[in-house]
Design an enzyme around this catalytic site. Sequence first.
Site, PDB file in Angstrom:
ATOM      1  N   ALA A 105      39.500  42.512  34.166  1.00 49.44           N
ATOM      2  CA  ALA A 105      38.751  43.121  33.066  1.00 49.44           C
ATOM      3  C   ALA A 105      39.745  43.635  32.032  1.00 49.44           C
ATOM      4  CB  ALA A 105      37.867  44.254  33.568  1.00 49.44           C
ATOM      5  N   PHE A 106      39.261  43.873  30.807  1.00 46.24           N
ATOM      6  CA  PHE A 106      40.179  44.262  29.730  1.00 46.24           C
ATOM      7  C   PHE A 106      40.834  45.609  29.991  1.00 46.24           C
ATOM      8  CE2 PHE A 106      38.523  47.757  27.156  1.00 46.24           C
ATOM      9  CZ  PHE A 106      37.276  47.938  27.723  1.00 46.24           C
ATOM     10  N   LYS A 107      40.273  46.421  30.874  1.00 48.17           N
ATOM     11  CA  LYS A 107      40.846  47.741  31.132  1.00 48.17           C
ATOM     12  C   LYS A 107      42.248  47.641  31.735  1.00 48.17           C
ATOM     13  CE  LYS A 107      36.601  50.458  31.398  1.00 48.17           C
ATOM     14  NZ  LYS A 107      35.515  49.454  31.263  1.00 48.17           N
ATOM     15  N   ASP A 108      42.605  46.463  32.248  1.00 50.35           N
ATOM     16  CA  ASP A 108      43.965  46.275  32.759  1.00 50.35           C
ATOM     17  C   ASP A 108      45.029  46.528  31.682  1.00 50.35           C
ATOM     18  OD1 ASP A 108      43.464  45.609  35.451  1.00 50.35           O
ATOM     19  OD2 ASP A 108      43.032  43.521  34.944  1.00 50.35           O
ATOM     20  N   ALA A 111      45.335  50.354  31.268  1.00 49.87           N
ATOM     21  CA  ALA A 111      45.796  51.000  32.505  1.00 49.87           C
ATOM     22  C   ALA A 111      47.278  50.701  32.749  1.00 49.87           C
ATOM     23  CB  ALA A 111      44.954  50.541  33.683  1.00 49.87           C
TER      24      ALA A 111
END
Length: 435
Positions: A105-108, A111
Amino acid sequence: MQFYSTNNPKHKVSLKEAVIRGLAPDQGLYMPERIPVLPASFFERISEMSFKEIGYEVIGKLFGEELGEEQVMKLVDHTLNFDAPLVKVSEGIYSLELFHGPTLAFKDFGARFCSKLMSILMEGEERKVKVLVATSGDTGSAVANGFYKVPGVEVIILYPKGKVSELQEMQFTTLGENINCLEVEGVFDDCQWLVKEAFLDKELNEKILLTSANSINIARWIPQCLYYFYAWSRLPEKDKKLAISVPSGNFGNLGAGILAERMGLPIDVFVASTNINKIVPDFLHGLDFKAKPSISTISNSMDVGNPSNFYRLLALYGNDEALFRKKVKGFYFDDEDTAKAMKKVMEETGYILDPHGAVGYLGLRNFLKMNPGEYVGIFLETAHPGKFKSVVDKVLGIELELPDRLKEFMKGEKNAKGLPNDYGAFRAYLSNSIL
Ligand SMILES: *Cc1c(COP(=O)(O)O)cnc(C)c1O
């Protein structure tokens, strides 16, 4: 570069303080005190530059003064170690695939950047920083994997027992090392409440260094601007006006796109696409901004009733509501619309959308229909459809093959401590755990 609080522009802090604090003491959001503009020569060269080279220049402009060139390169190299391809879906419509990272997911992106920046800023400090995260699923996996084995940082993830999918749970509970998981007897809001109480606990904060890694934190928010530059660098049809549609929940992702535009990237229009949690589209259509209880949908990572980055977006437009409404167009869709779009796109083009990307696609399609021939469009595909396999299989009537990276997580062993929904118990855990 210093950072000010959206609640008080006179309150300014260093990069380190903004990142370690997360939220300003007056509950405002930190913002860069000025938005640097990239020179024309950068945009002339951008098509020949790699993703990392673009990252060095953009992050150098924002954080270079504090960190120096070498640290900026380290930070970008660590973050951008996977691609974000721009894939043509149909005539004039492109998907920016942001799901090729470790948790799909783009949150990688945010993060990975956040964890590396925290460890750089904590170098030489004796104390370790403890990152508290309440999650309903996706944030936990991105943060856990981003911070895994990062020196100087301990992560504590709180999640509601039995309320996250097994696949999501395995993505953070199987890591071990510096990743600690607490399975809370309650719902997501209880987890968030426990984390908030800990931040407000003065005595506790004198003893331990606590921070958060949600999209409020500039270290998670700012790096998301990088893939907007990269998308434009790879876009073939640069002669047309550009519209970018962002499937949104807390609006950090869209805010990062606006930041890129303010830094000089020629994006003509943003489309704010949501599910029926439509607080921001309502605002864009002239209503007041008003938080509401969130409603469950099939694009559940966007089920947000109080979008926490809203005032950051407004600040990027100089708190000018009219300008905000001019540059950002709002659309919202219910689950039926979303499912229909997923089906139609698969049948017509073979492309498989996840429910969040489908909302982004729909917003873009609607905008383009209202402005025929004028624009080329990009929507952000924020997660791999395999992350939402049960919904995707049901809607499309297929049996989606899980990517190997997701299968790997299922082989690990779950490791989580139970926690009652009680602040005293959480406080005792934080005070006693010698991390
Ligand atoms: C978190 C998330 C979103 C929403 O992003 P915001 O920055 O909160 O607007 C959209 N899609 C997916 C898959 C997500 O995990």
